[in-house]
Write a protein that holds these residues in place. Structure first.
Motif, PDB file in Angstrom:
ATOM      1  N   ALA A   1       0.827  -1.205   0.000  1.00  6.38           N
ATOM      2  CA  ALA A   1       0.000   0.000   0.000  1.00  6.38           C
ATOM      3  C   ALA A   1       0.862   1.256   0.000  1.00  6.38           C
ATOM      4  O   ALA A   1       0.445   2.299  -0.514  1.00  6.38           O
ATOM      5  CB  ALA A   1      -0.921   0.000   1.216  1.00  6.38           C
ATOM      6  N   THR A   2       2.066   1.164   0.530  1.00  8.78           N
ATOM      7  CA  THR A   2       2.963   2.316   0.554  1.00  8.78           C
ATOM      8  C   THR A   2       3.514   2.633  -0.833  1.00  8.78           C
ATOM      9  O   THR A   2       3.918   3.771  -1.089  1.00  8.78           O
ATOM     10  CB  THR A   2       4.116   2.051   1.536  1.00  8.78           C
ATOM     11  N   MET A   3       3.514   1.663  -1.737  1.00  7.71           N
ATOM     12  CA  MET A   3       4.022   1.919  -3.089  1.00  7.71           C
ATOM     13  C   MET A   3       3.199   2.972  -3.816  1.00  7.71           C
ATOM     14  O   MET A   3       3.686   3.589  -4.762  1.00  7.71           O
ATOM     15  CB  MET A   3       4.064   0.623  -3.891  1.00  7.71           C
ATOM     16  N   ALA A   4       1.970   3.202  -3.391  1.00  6.02           N
ATOM     17  CA  ALA A   4       1.162   4.252  -4.021  1.00  6.02           C
ATOM     18  C   ALA A   4       1.755   5.624  -3.749  1.00  6.02           C
ATOM     19  O   ALA A   4       1.523   6.564  -4.528  1.00  6.02           O
ATOM     20  CB  ALA A   4      -0.268   4.185  -3.510  1.00  6.02           C
ATOM     21  N   LEU A   5       2.519   5.767  -2.680  1.00  3.48           N
ATOM     22  CA  LEU A   5       3.161   7.055  -2.400  1.00  3.48           C
ATOM     23  C   LEU A   5       4.202   7.389  -3.469  1.00  3.48           C
ATOM     24  O   LEU A   5       4.388   8.560  -3.804  1.00  3.48           O
ATOM     25  CB  LEU A   5       3.803   7.028  -1.014  1.00  3.48           C
ATOM     26  N   ALA A   6       4.854   6.382  -4.001  1.00  2.00           N
ATOM     27  CA  ALA A   6       5.805   6.626  -5.084  1.00  2.00           C
ATOM     28  C   ALA A   6       5.070   7.120  -6.329  1.00  2.00           C
ATOM     29  O   ALA A   6       5.551   8.014  -7.034  1.00  2.00           O
ATOM     30  CB  ALA A   6       6.585   5.355  -5.401  1.00  2.00           C
ATOM     31  N   GLY A   7       3.903   6.557  -6.587  1.00  2.00           N
ATOM     32  CA  GLY A   7       3.099   7.029  -7.717  1.00  2.00           C
ATOM     33  C   GLY A   7       2.640   8.461  -7.531  1.00  2.00           C
ATOM     34  O   GLY A   7       2.589   9.236  -8.495  1.00  2.00           O
ATOM     35  N   ALA A   8       2.320   8.822  -6.296  1.00  2.00           N
ATOM     36  CA  ALA A   8       1.921  10.210  -6.030  1.00  2.00           C
ATOM     37  C   ALA A   8       3.095  11.158  -6.237  1.00  2.00           C
ATOM     38  O   ALA A   8       2.921  12.267  -6.761  1.00  2.00           O
ATOM     39  CB  ALA A   8       1.377  10.330  -4.618  1.00  2.00           C
ATOM     40  N   ALA A   9       4.278  10.734  -5.848  1.00  2.00           N
ATOM     41  CA  ALA A   9       5.456  11.576  -6.055  1.00  2.00           C
ATOM     42  C   ALA A   9       5.732  11.779  -7.540  1.00  2.00           C
ATOM     43  O   ALA A   9       6.068  12.887  -7.979  1.00  2.00           O
ATOM     44  CB  ALA A   9       6.669  10.952  -5.374  1.00  2.00           C
ATOM     45  N   VAL A  10       5.562  10.733  -8.321  1.00  3.85           N
ATOM     46  CA  VAL A  10       5.740  10.845  -9.778  1.00  3.85           C
ATOM     47  C   VAL A  10       4.673  11.776 -10.352  1.00  3.85           C
ATOM     48  O   VAL A  10       4.958  12.600 -11.230  1.00  3.85           O
ATOM     49  CB  VAL A  10       5.684   9.453 -10.437  1.00  3.85           C
TER      50      VAL A  10
ATOM     51  N   GLN B   1      -3.188  31.765 -15.414  1.00  4.33           N
ATOM     52  CA  GLN B   1      -4.242  30.818 -15.781  1.00  4.33           C
ATOM     53  C   GLN B   1      -3.754  29.382 -15.633  1.00  4.33           C
ATOM     54  O   GLN B   1      -4.486  28.517 -15.141  1.00  4.33           O
ATOM     55  CB  GLN B   1      -4.698  31.073 -17.208  1.00  4.33           C
ATOM     56  N   SER B   2      -2.532  29.115 -16.020  1.00  2.00           N
ATOM     57  CA  SER B   2      -2.018  27.746 -15.907  1.00  2.00           C
ATOM     58  C   SER B   2      -1.812  27.356 -14.446  1.00  2.00           C
ATOM     59  O   SER B   2      -1.973  26.190 -14.084  1.00  2.00           O
ATOM     60  CB  SER B   2      -0.713  27.591 -16.669  1.00  2.00           C
ATOM     61  N   PHE B   3      -1.491  28.332 -13.599  1.00  2.00           N
ATOM     62  CA  PHE B   3      -1.357  28.033 -12.169  1.00  2.00           C
ATOM     63  C   PHE B   3      -2.695  27.603 -11.587  1.00  2.00           C
ATOM     64  O   PHE B   3      -2.759  26.699 -10.757  1.00  2.00           O
ATOM     65  CB  PHE B   3      -0.825  29.261 -11.428  1.00  2.00           C
ATOM     66  N   GLY B   4      -3.765  28.218 -12.049  1.00  2.00           N
ATOM     67  CA  GLY B   4      -5.101  27.828 -11.606  1.00  2.00           C
ATOM     68  C   GLY B   4      -5.468  26.423 -12.033  1.00  2.00           C
ATOM     69  O   GLY B   4      -6.233  25.736 -11.357  1.00  2.00           O
ATOM     70  N   TYR B   5      -4.928  25.965 -13.150  1.00  2.00           N
ATOM     71  CA  TYR B   5      -5.172  24.597 -13.590  1.00  2.00           C
ATOM     72  C   TYR B   5      -4.261  23.596 -12.882  1.00  2.00           C
ATOM     73  O   TYR B   5      -4.599  22.430 -12.756  1.00  2.00           O
ATOM     74  CB  TYR B   5      -4.976  24.467 -15.098  1.00  2.00           C
ATOM     75  N   ALA B   6      -3.099  24.038 -12.456  1.00  2.00           N
ATOM     76  CA  ALA B   6      -2.144  23.125 -11.822  1.00  2.00           C
ATOM     77  C   ALA B   6      -2.534  22.812 -10.378  1.00  2.00           C
ATOM     78  O   ALA B   6      -2.258  21.711  -9.898  1.00  2.00           O
ATOM     79  CB  ALA B   6      -0.741  23.724 -11.861  1.00  2.00           C
ATOM     80  N   ILE B   7      -3.168  23.744  -9.693  1.00  2.00           N
ATOM     81  CA  ILE B   7      -3.516  23.532  -8.287  1.00  2.00           C
ATOM     82  C   ILE B   7      -4.440  22.325  -8.092  1.00  2.00           C
ATOM     83  O   ILE B   7      -4.186  21.505  -7.201  1.00  2.00           O
ATOM     84  CB  ILE B   7      -4.131  24.819  -7.695  1.00  2.00           C
TER      85      ILE B   7
ATOM     86  N   LEU C   1      -5.276  16.712  -6.199  1.00  2.00           N
ATOM     87  CA  LEU C   1      -5.714  15.335  -6.426  1.00  2.00           C
ATOM     88  C   LEU C   1      -4.588  14.333  -6.178  1.00  2.00           C
ATOM     89  O   LEU C   1      -4.816  13.253  -5.632  1.00  2.00           O
ATOM     90  CB  LEU C   1      -6.260  15.184  -7.838  1.00  2.00           C
ATOM     91  N   THR C   2      -3.358  14.704  -6.552  1.00  2.00           N
ATOM     92  CA  THR C   2      -2.259  13.777  -6.292  1.00  2.00           C
ATOM     93  C   THR C   2      -1.951  13.702  -4.802  1.00  2.00           C
ATOM     94  O   THR C   2      -1.626  12.635  -4.287  1.00  2.00           O
ATOM     95  CB  THR C   2      -0.983  14.184  -7.044  1.00  2.00           C
ATOM     96  N   GLU C   3      -2.077  14.811  -4.096  1.00  2.00           N
ATOM     97  CA  GLU C   3      -1.865  14.778  -2.649  1.00  2.00           C
ATOM     98  C   GLU C   3      -2.967  13.990  -1.953  1.00  2.00           C
ATOM     99  O   GLU C   3      -2.719  13.324  -0.949  1.00  2.00           O
ATOM    100  CB  GLU C   3      -1.811  16.196  -2.080  1.00  2.00           C
ATOM    101  N   ALA C   4      -4.195  14.041  -2.475  1.00  2.00           N
ATOM    102  CA  ALA C   4      -5.275  13.246  -1.890  1.00  2.00           C
ATOM    103  C   ALA C   4      -4.996  11.759  -2.059  1.00  2.00           C
ATOM    104  O   ALA C   4      -5.264  10.954  -1.160  1.00  2.00           O
ATOM    105  CB  ALA C   4      -6.603  13.613  -2.532  1.00  2.00           C
ATOM    106  N   THR C   5      -4.434  11.384  -3.200  1.00  4.62           N
ATOM    107  CA  THR C   5      -4.051   9.991  -3.417  1.00  4.62           C
ATOM    108  C   THR C   5      -2.979   9.577  -2.414  1.00  4.62           C
ATOM    109  O   THR C   5      -3.045   8.494  -1.828  1.00  4.62           O
ATOM    110  CB  THR C   5      -3.530   9.787  -4.845  1.00  4.62           C
TER     111      THR C   5
END
Length: 74
Positions: free
Chosen positions: A13-22, A44-50, A55-59
């Motif tokens: 389950a910890t391997m998902a943290l590597a995917g989040a880092a990627v 505008q691109s900063f607003g799309y990146a947030i 979502l990756t941090e939630a994962t």
């Protein structure tokens, strides 16, 4: 469940943290590339990146919660 399977499950389950880092690295590198090509659209691109970062941090948060709860639940 055998006692030896708990650490293996937590490690898997910890391997998902590597995917989040990627994922975070991919979002930030794409954002930097986009701003380098179109400096006028930086805000505008900063607003799309947030949302991508969020979502990756939630994962990552759900994966670390799952990895830490596996030894206690099973």
């Amino acid at each position: 469940m055998p006692e030896g399977a708990k650490p293996i499950g937590a490690g898997a389950a910890t391997m998902a943290l590597a995917g989040a880092a990627v994922g975070i690295g991919h979002v930030s590198s794409s954002s930097i590339t986009f701003v380098a090509r179109n400096p006028s659209l930086a805000k505008q691109s900063f607003g799309y990146a947030i949302p991508g970062f969020a979502l990756t941090e939630a994962t990552a948060s759900s994966a670390s919660t799952m990895a830490s709860s596996i030894p206690f639940v099973f």
